[in-house]
Design a protein around this motif. Sequence first.
Motif, mmCIF file in Angstrom:
data_model
loop_
_atom_site.group_PDB
_atom_site.id
_atom_site.type_symbol
_atom_site.label_atom_id
_atom_site.label_comp_id
_atom_site.label_asym_id
_atom_site.label_seq_id
_atom_site.Cartn_x
_atom_site.Cartn_y
_atom_site.Cartn_z
ATOM 1 N N ASP A 16 0.575 -1.238 -0.248
ATOM 2 C CA ASP A 16 0.040 -0.133 -0.149
ATOM 3 C C ASP A 16 0.836 1.405 -0.069
ATOM 4 O O ASP A 16 0.617 2.317 -0.347
ATOM 5 N N VAL A 17 2.525 1.259 0.375
ATOM 6 C CA VAL A 17 3.206 2.279 1.081
ATOM 7 C C VAL A 17 3.204 2.271 -0.880
ATOM 8 O O VAL A 17 3.546 3.738 -1.223
ATOM 9 N N PHE A 18 3.577 1.726 -1.463
ATOM 10 C CA PHE A 18 4.481 1.192 -2.379
ATOM 11 C C PHE A 18 3.469 2.235 -4.012
ATOM 12 O O PHE A 18 3.697 3.149 -4.258
ATOM 13 N N SER A 19 2.098 2.113 -3.722
ATOM 14 C CA SER A 19 1.018 2.648 -4.287
ATOM 15 C C SER A 19 0.849 3.785 -4.006
ATOM 16 O O SER A 19 0.680 5.065 -4.941
ATOM 17 N N PHE A 20 0.633 4.156 -2.661
ATOM 18 C CA PHE A 20 0.505 5.455 -2.531
ATOM 19 C C PHE A 20 1.644 6.369 -3.510
ATOM 20 O O PHE A 20 1.435 7.877 -4.054
ATOM 21 N N GLY A 21 3.008 5.916 -2.653
ATOM 22 C CA GLY A 21 4.265 6.793 -3.393
ATOM 23 C C GLY A 21 3.827 6.473 -5.314
ATOM 24 O O GLY A 21 4.229 8.184 -6.022
ATOM 25 N N VAL A 22 3.274 6.001 -5.697
ATOM 26 C CA VAL A 22 3.031 5.460 -7.345
ATOM 27 C C VAL A 22 2.099 6.803 -7.615
ATOM 28 O O VAL A 22 2.267 7.964 -8.495
ATOM 29 N N LEU A 23 1.143 6.772 -6.906
ATOM 30 C CA LEU A 23 -0.070 7.988 -7.111
ATOM 31 C C LEU A 23 -0.761 9.359 -6.513
ATOM 32 O O LEU A 23 0.006 10.227 -7.079
ATOM 33 N N LEU A 24 1.626 9.702 -5.747
ATOM 34 C CA LEU A 24 1.410 10.312 -5.609
ATOM 35 C C LEU A 24 2.767 11.214 -6.376
ATOM 36 O O LEU A 24 2.203 12.145 -6.776
ATOM 37 N N LEU A 25 3.805 10.227 -8.152
ATOM 38 C CA LEU A 25 3.984 10.517 -8.304
ATOM 39 C C LEU A 25 2.986 11.331 -10.103
ATOM 40 O O LEU A 25 3.614 12.488 -10.479
ATOM 41 N N GLU A 26 2.087 10.289 -9.764
ATOM 42 C CA GLU A 26 1.167 10.313 -10.752
ATOM 43 C C GLU A 26 0.593 11.692 -10.479
ATOM 44 O O GLU A 26 -0.007 12.717 -12.072
ATOM 45 N N ILE A 27 0.593 12.192 -9.244
ATOM 46 C CA ILE A 27 -0.679 13.124 -8.882
ATOM 47 C C ILE A 27 0.617 14.814 -9.564
ATOM 48 O O ILE A 27 0.538 15.732 -10.225
ATOM 49 N N ILE A 28 1.594 14.391 -8.925
ATOM 50 C CA ILE A 28 2.275 16.008 -9.485
ATOM 51 C C ILE A 28 2.933 15.699 -10.868
ATOM 52 O O ILE A 28 2.668 17.172 -11.775
ATOM 53 N N SER A 29 2.993 14.918 -11.453
ATOM 54 C CA SER A 29 3.241 14.773 -13.097
ATOM 55 C C SER A 29 1.967 15.075 -13.568
ATOM 56 O O SER A 29 2.647 15.321 -14.924
ATOM 57 N N GLY A 30 1.243 14.726 -12.769
ATOM 58 C CA GLY A 30 -0.156 14.789 -13.931
ATOM 59 C C GLY A 30 0.015 13.608 -15.322
ATOM 60 O O GLY A 30 -0.734 13.524 -16.165
ATOM 61 N N ARG A 31 0.827 12.764 -15.442
ATOM 62 C CA ARG A 31 0.875 11.383 -16.046
ATOM 63 C C ARG A 31 0.413 9.713 -15.402
ATOM 64 O O ARG A 31 0.804 9.738 -13.598
ATOM 65 N N LYS A 32 -0.137 9.039 -16.205
ATOM 66 C CA LYS A 32 -0.275 7.442 -14.840
ATOM 67 C C LYS A 32 0.643 7.465 -15.365
ATOM 68 O O LYS A 32 1.896 7.191 -16.614
ATOM 69 N N ASN A 33 1.178 6.343 -14.259
ATOM 70 C CA ASN A 33 2.295 4.795 -14.632
ATOM 71 C C ASN A 33 1.480 4.373 -15.150
ATOM 72 O O ASN A 33 3.023 3.426 -16.799
ATOM 73 N N LYS A 51 14.984 9.616 -11.827
ATOM 74 C CA LYS A 51 16.376 10.760 -12.133
ATOM 75 C C LYS A 51 16.544 12.108 -12.276
ATOM 76 O O LYS A 51 17.421 12.610 -12.863
ATOM 77 N N LEU A 52 15.281 12.513 -12.697
ATOM 78 C CA LEU A 52 15.090 13.538 -12.521
ATOM 79 C C LEU A 52 15.490 14.265 -10.502
ATOM 80 O O LEU A 52 16.375 14.788 -10.775
ATOM 81 N N TRP A 53 14.687 13.699 -10.141
ATOM 82 C CA TRP A 53 15.032 13.759 -8.458
ATOM 83 C C TRP A 53 16.500 14.646 -8.620
ATOM 84 O O TRP A 53 17.071 15.018 -7.800
ATOM 85 N N SER A 54 17.941 13.036 -8.860
ATOM 86 C CA SER A 54 18.708 12.357 -8.836
ATOM 87 C C SER A 54 19.562 13.592 -9.154
ATOM 88 O O SER A 54 21.231 13.872 -8.741
ATOM 89 N N GLU A 55 19.553 14.457 -9.470
ATOM 90 C CA GLU A 55 20.343 15.271 -10.622
ATOM 91 C C GLU A 55 19.658 16.604 -10.051
ATOM 92 O O GLU A 55 20.498 17.227 -10.469
ATOM 93 N N GLY A 56 18.784 16.810 -9.195
ATOM 94 C CA GLY A 56 18.552 17.806 -9.021
ATOM 95 C C GLY A 56 17.938 18.525 -9.638
ATOM 96 O O GLY A 56 17.434 20.009 -9.730
ATOM 97 N N ARG A 57 16.854 18.042 -11.017
ATOM 98 C CA ARG A 57 15.987 18.887 -11.502
ATOM 99 C C ARG A 57 14.551 18.115 -11.037
ATOM 100 O O ARG A 57 13.887 17.478 -11.774
ATOM 101 N N GLY A 58 14.427 17.778 -9.691
ATOM 102 C CA GLY A 58 13.212 17.479 -9.992
ATOM 103 C C GLY A 58 11.632 18.079 -9.444
ATOM 104 O O GLY A 58 10.602 18.094 -10.671
ATOM 105 N N LEU A 59 11.955 19.338 -9.837
ATOM 106 C CA LEU A 59 10.741 20.217 -10.259
ATOM 107 C C LEU A 59 10.427 20.136 -11.842
ATOM 108 O O LEU A 59 9.091 20.417 -12.122
ATOM 109 N N GLU A 60 11.523 19.860 -12.839
ATOM 110 C CA GLU A 60 10.797 18.749 -14.119
ATOM 111 C C GLU A 60 9.913 18.140 -14.127
ATOM 112 O O GLU A 60 9.116 18.064 -15.512
ATOM 113 N N LEU A 61 9.829 17.698 -13.047
ATOM 114 C CA LEU A 61 8.399 16.220 -12.945
ATOM 115 C C LEU A 61 6.818 16.996 -12.952
ATOM 116 O O LEU A 61 5.872 16.073 -13.335
ATOM 117 N N THR A 62 6.700 17.833 -12.425
ATOM 118 C CA THR A 62 5.758 18.461 -12.468
ATOM 119 C C THR A 62 4.966 19.074 -13.398
ATOM 120 O O THR A 62 5.245 19.858 -14.369
#
Length: 150
Positions: A16-33, A51-62
């Motif tokens: 459930d924690v894993f699924s929540f993490g995926v859902l949170l990424l989908e909300i932030i990015s506006g794209r479905k996994n 990749k974006l987060w580890s390169e310091g470009r996490g906001l590009e996911l928004t």
Amino acid sequence: MAPEYAMEGLFSIKPDVFSFGVLLLEIISGRKNNGFHLREHGESLLTFAWKLWSEGRGLELTDPSIKESCDGVQVLKCIHISLLCVQEDPADRPTMSLVVHMLGGDTIPLTQPSQPAFSVGRDVKTLDPIGLIHKASTTNEVSLSDVSPR
């Protein structure tokens, strides 16, 4: 779906924690996994976010439709928490109660996530996961889809 459940049928509170993490990424990015991939790199949403987060470009996911109206610090915090939720080893994932505390306050230090589960990408030139549709491309970049009934 959490890797331990998908591969071994193991069930606990951590999928459930894993699924929540995926859902949170989908909300932030506006794209479905489901179905997300970058053709040139064969990346999944998890791989792309990591990749974006580890390169310091996490906001590009928004998602561009919310980028102007959201707090960048909070978005990066949510990406960080979501990456903690999608760790391959269930023991490395936080509990949902800890996730709620992390999202609600700034007093809990966030640990560094490692590369998320299933982050190796996929070869988009092969059969789809169900094996029903084969996509091939020719030298003139025309694609052909063969649909086979069940």
